[in-house]
Design a protein around this motif. Sequence first.
Motif, PDB file in Angstrom:
ATOM      1  N   ARG A 178       0.656  -1.110  -0.139  1.00  0.00           N
ATOM      2  CA  ARG A 178       0.054  -0.040  -0.045  1.00  0.00           C
ATOM      3  C   ARG A 178       0.928   1.388  -0.014  1.00  0.00           C
ATOM      4  O   ARG A 178       0.719   2.281  -0.785  1.00  0.00           O
ATOM      5  CB  ARG A 178      -0.749   0.001   1.186  1.00  0.00           C
ATOM      6  CG  ARG A 178      -1.984   1.070   1.482  1.00  0.00           C
ATOM      7  CD  ARG A 178      -3.037   1.248   2.281  1.00  0.00           C
ATOM      8  NE  ARG A 178      -2.445   0.680   3.645  1.00  0.00           N
ATOM      9  CZ  ARG A 178      -3.375   0.737   4.670  1.00  0.00           C
ATOM     10  NH1 ARG A 178      -4.587   0.759   4.494  1.00  0.00           N
ATOM     11  NH2 ARG A 178      -2.837   0.637   5.843  1.00  0.00           N
ATOM     12  N   SER A 179       2.012   1.234   0.856  1.00  0.00           N
ATOM     13  CA  SER A 179       2.637   2.355   0.963  1.00  0.00           C
ATOM     14  C   SER A 179       3.657   2.748  -0.254  1.00  0.00           C
ATOM     15  O   SER A 179       4.109   3.971  -0.429  1.00  0.00           O
ATOM     16  CB  SER A 179       3.519   2.328   2.172  1.00  0.00           C
ATOM     17  OG  SER A 179       4.645   1.353   2.177  1.00  0.00           O
ATOM     18  N   THR A 180       3.729   1.721  -1.145  1.00  0.00           N
ATOM     19  CA  THR A 180       4.757   2.031  -2.160  1.00  0.00           C
ATOM     20  C   THR A 180       4.037   2.280  -3.486  1.00  0.00           C
ATOM     21  O   THR A 180       4.613   2.449  -4.575  1.00  0.00           O
ATOM     22  CB  THR A 180       5.552   0.734  -2.557  1.00  0.00           C
ATOM     23  OG1 THR A 180       4.633  -0.467  -2.490  1.00  0.00           O
ATOM     24  CG2 THR A 180       6.669   0.357  -1.442  1.00  0.00           C
ATOM     25  N   VAL A 181       2.754   2.307  -3.498  1.00  0.00           N
ATOM     26  CA  VAL A 181       1.949   2.644  -4.602  1.00  0.00           C
ATOM     27  C   VAL A 181       2.511   3.857  -5.319  1.00  0.00           C
ATOM     28  O   VAL A 181       2.567   3.860  -6.602  1.00  0.00           O
ATOM     29  CB  VAL A 181       0.401   2.637  -4.217  1.00  0.00           C
ATOM     30  CG1 VAL A 181      -0.333   3.457  -5.502  1.00  0.00           C
ATOM     31  CG2 VAL A 181      -0.147   1.425  -4.082  1.00  0.00           C
ATOM     32  N   GLU A 182       2.836   4.801  -4.792  1.00  0.00           N
ATOM     33  CA  GLU A 182       3.280   6.194  -5.281  1.00  0.00           C
ATOM     34  C   GLU A 182       4.799   6.160  -5.590  1.00  0.00           C
ATOM     35  O   GLU A 182       5.064   6.988  -6.430  1.00  0.00           O
ATOM     36  CB  GLU A 182       2.866   7.426  -4.147  1.00  0.00           C
ATOM     37  CG  GLU A 182       1.518   7.526  -3.983  1.00  0.00           C
ATOM     38  CD  GLU A 182       0.608   8.102  -4.945  1.00  0.00           C
ATOM     39  OE1 GLU A 182       1.067   8.449  -5.922  1.00  0.00           O
ATOM     40  OE2 GLU A 182      -0.486   7.370  -4.914  1.00  0.00           O
ATOM     41  N   THR A 183       5.451   5.296  -5.339  1.00  0.00           N
ATOM     42  CA  THR A 183       7.167   5.271  -5.509  1.00  0.00           C
ATOM     43  C   THR A 183       7.423   4.351  -6.099  1.00  0.00           C
ATOM     44  O   THR A 183       8.808   4.321  -6.497  1.00  0.00           O
ATOM     45  CB  THR A 183       7.537   5.351  -3.866  1.00  0.00           C
ATOM     46  OG1 THR A 183       7.343   4.240  -3.259  1.00  0.00           O
ATOM     47  CG2 THR A 183       7.228   6.699  -3.108  1.00  0.00           C
ATOM     48  N   VAL A 184       6.875   3.276  -6.385  1.00  0.00           N
ATOM     49  CA  VAL A 184       7.402   1.808  -7.140  1.00  0.00           C
ATOM     50  C   VAL A 184       7.862   2.329  -8.368  1.00  0.00           C
ATOM     51  O   VAL A 184       7.157   3.033  -9.206  1.00  0.00           O
ATOM     52  CB  VAL A 184       6.381   0.704  -7.049  1.00  0.00           C
ATOM     53  CG1 VAL A 184       5.113   1.032  -7.856  1.00  0.00           C
ATOM     54  CG2 VAL A 184       7.204  -0.490  -7.229  1.00  0.00           C
ATOM     55  N   ALA A 185       9.135   1.872  -8.862  1.00  0.00           N
ATOM     56  CA  ALA A 185       9.736   2.207 -10.113  1.00  0.00           C
ATOM     57  C   ALA A 185       9.398   1.218 -11.167  1.00  0.00           C
ATOM     58  O   ALA A 185       9.256   1.578 -12.427  1.00  0.00           O
ATOM     59  CB  ALA A 185      11.107   2.236  -9.947  1.00  0.00           C
ATOM     60  N   SER A 186       9.380  -0.122 -10.835  1.00  0.00           N
ATOM     61  CA  SER A 186       9.278  -1.284 -11.798  1.00  0.00           C
ATOM     62  C   SER A 186       7.971  -1.488 -12.090  1.00  0.00           C
ATOM     63  O   SER A 186       6.990  -1.204 -11.293  1.00  0.00           O
ATOM     64  CB  SER A 186       9.879  -2.691 -11.440  1.00  0.00           C
ATOM     65  OG  SER A 186       9.486  -2.853 -10.052  1.00  0.00           O
ATOM     66  N   PRO A 187       7.757  -1.830 -13.379  1.00  0.00           N
ATOM     67  CA  PRO A 187       6.312  -2.153 -14.040  1.00  0.00           C
ATOM     68  C   PRO A 187       5.270  -3.055 -13.043  1.00  0.00           C
ATOM     69  O   PRO A 187       5.903  -4.069 -12.469  1.00  0.00           O
ATOM     70  CB  PRO A 187       6.256  -2.582 -15.507  1.00  0.00           C
ATOM     71  CG  PRO A 187       7.698  -2.195 -15.869  1.00  0.00           C
ATOM     72  CD  PRO A 187       8.595  -2.178 -14.364  1.00  0.00           C
ATOM     73  N   LEU A 189       1.080  -3.574 -11.197  1.00  0.00           N
ATOM     74  CA  LEU A 189      -0.138  -3.188 -10.778  1.00  0.00           C
ATOM     75  C   LEU A 189       0.159  -1.747  -9.919  1.00  0.00           C
ATOM     76  O   LEU A 189      -0.825  -0.934  -9.906  1.00  0.00           O
ATOM     77  CB  LEU A 189      -1.203  -4.052 -10.033  1.00  0.00           C
ATOM     78  CG  LEU A 189      -2.301  -3.831  -9.473  1.00  0.00           C
ATOM     79  CD1 LEU A 189      -3.209  -3.115 -10.418  1.00  0.00           C
ATOM     80  CD2 LEU A 189      -2.931  -4.835  -8.309  1.00  0.00           C
ATOM     81  N   LEU A 190       0.990  -2.015  -8.816  1.00  0.00           N
ATOM     82  CA  LEU A 190       1.005  -0.582  -8.022  1.00  0.00           C
ATOM     83  C   LEU A 190       1.543   0.565  -8.878  1.00  0.00           C
ATOM     84  O   LEU A 190       1.181   1.599  -8.489  1.00  0.00           O
ATOM     85  CB  LEU A 190       2.264  -1.277  -7.229  1.00  0.00           C
ATOM     86  CG  LEU A 190       2.167  -2.317  -6.013  1.00  0.00           C
ATOM     87  CD1 LEU A 190       3.399  -2.352  -5.217  1.00  0.00           C
ATOM     88  CD2 LEU A 190       0.869  -2.038  -5.477  1.00  0.00           C
ATOM     89  N   ARG A 191       2.444   0.355  -9.964  1.00  0.00           N
ATOM     90  CA  ARG A 191       2.775   1.466 -10.721  1.00  0.00           C
ATOM     91  C   ARG A 191       1.671   1.921 -11.420  1.00  0.00           C
ATOM     92  O   ARG A 191       1.526   3.292 -11.699  1.00  0.00           O
ATOM     93  CB  ARG A 191       3.808   1.137 -11.587  1.00  0.00           C
ATOM     94  CG  ARG A 191       4.305   2.348 -12.480  1.00  0.00           C
ATOM     95  CD  ARG A 191       5.921   1.884 -13.173  1.00  0.00           C
ATOM     96  NE  ARG A 191       6.248   2.669 -13.890  1.00  0.00           N
ATOM     97  CZ  ARG A 191       7.217   2.707 -14.938  1.00  0.00           C
ATOM     98  NH1 ARG A 191       8.096   1.550 -14.677  1.00  0.00           N
ATOM     99  NH2 ARG A 191       7.772   3.458 -15.820  1.00  0.00           N
TER     100      ARG A 191
END
Length: 304
Positions: A178-187, A189-191
């Motif tokens: 949940r907390s990495t939705v805004e920051t994840v770099a690799s392709p 669902l979160l991105r």
Amino acid sequence: MIDPLAEVVTLLQPHAPFSKVVSGAGPWRVRRSEAGQPFYCVILGGSCHLLVDGHALIELQEGDFVLIPSAHGFTLSSLDPATSEDLDTVPVALLHGAFRLGVQSGPPDVLLLVGHFVFGSPDAALLVSLLPQLIHVRGEKRLATIVQLVSEESRALRPGRDVILARLLEVLLIETLRSTVETVASPGLLRGLADERLAVAIRRMHENMAQPWTVAQLAKEAALSRSAFFERFMRAVGVAPMEYLLRWRMALAKNLLRRKEAGVAEVAERVGYGSASAFSVAFTRHVGLPPTRYVREQMALQDQ
């Protein structure tokens, strides 16, 4: 409103039954290739290096949390490099299930809690493919609170320690995603969810899986042209929009069939197929066997 991330976690059925405390001092290096085993690491104290294949070297610090959801080779090592490129350190077992790396005497330079998550879903590989290859979290206040609880519990020898630790790690996994939705770099669902326009289309798919979606309709939901939406979705999520939709339809269909919540015709309607025959053809092509046979095999597995 349906939450796509919540659906991923629910279908994955994560558990954290395996963990161990590892300390290290002096030069050491451990190389692993965790095929099919989602690896995690909590830095309880000190610091060390992490090198995941295909990614830049990371210096892990106290309070950091790392998750490698799918099969990737990686190396954990001391800040001071090991003396030989071919030298891998063998962990030495200590009391109470702990392990030591490198120099066996004196205070440790780093203290880790490492282990594997187990995903109970038969569709784990499909769902994990929608997650980033590497998740590294640092400086998140809520996450730091959970890490502190994990740290305290892992150091203690109180009754129920393993049960509490497993539950805390499951919460840590969910909070990490949940907390990495805004920051994840690799392709993944979160991105995709971090992109405001793509997130609208993704949520619409999850909210109304029975809708006969087209790329043009989803692009309209995202307020983008068809070509711009397709290219943006591919870059962010890593798969084409209709491939993503197909994966979710099949994952949900398999879940409904396993739980015997509906017959084939009703499942077909609920996941967006106009007829049971069209659904059966798509299901057979994707899963490798027809829905009715899939149900029989799942029932046989449950009876074992």
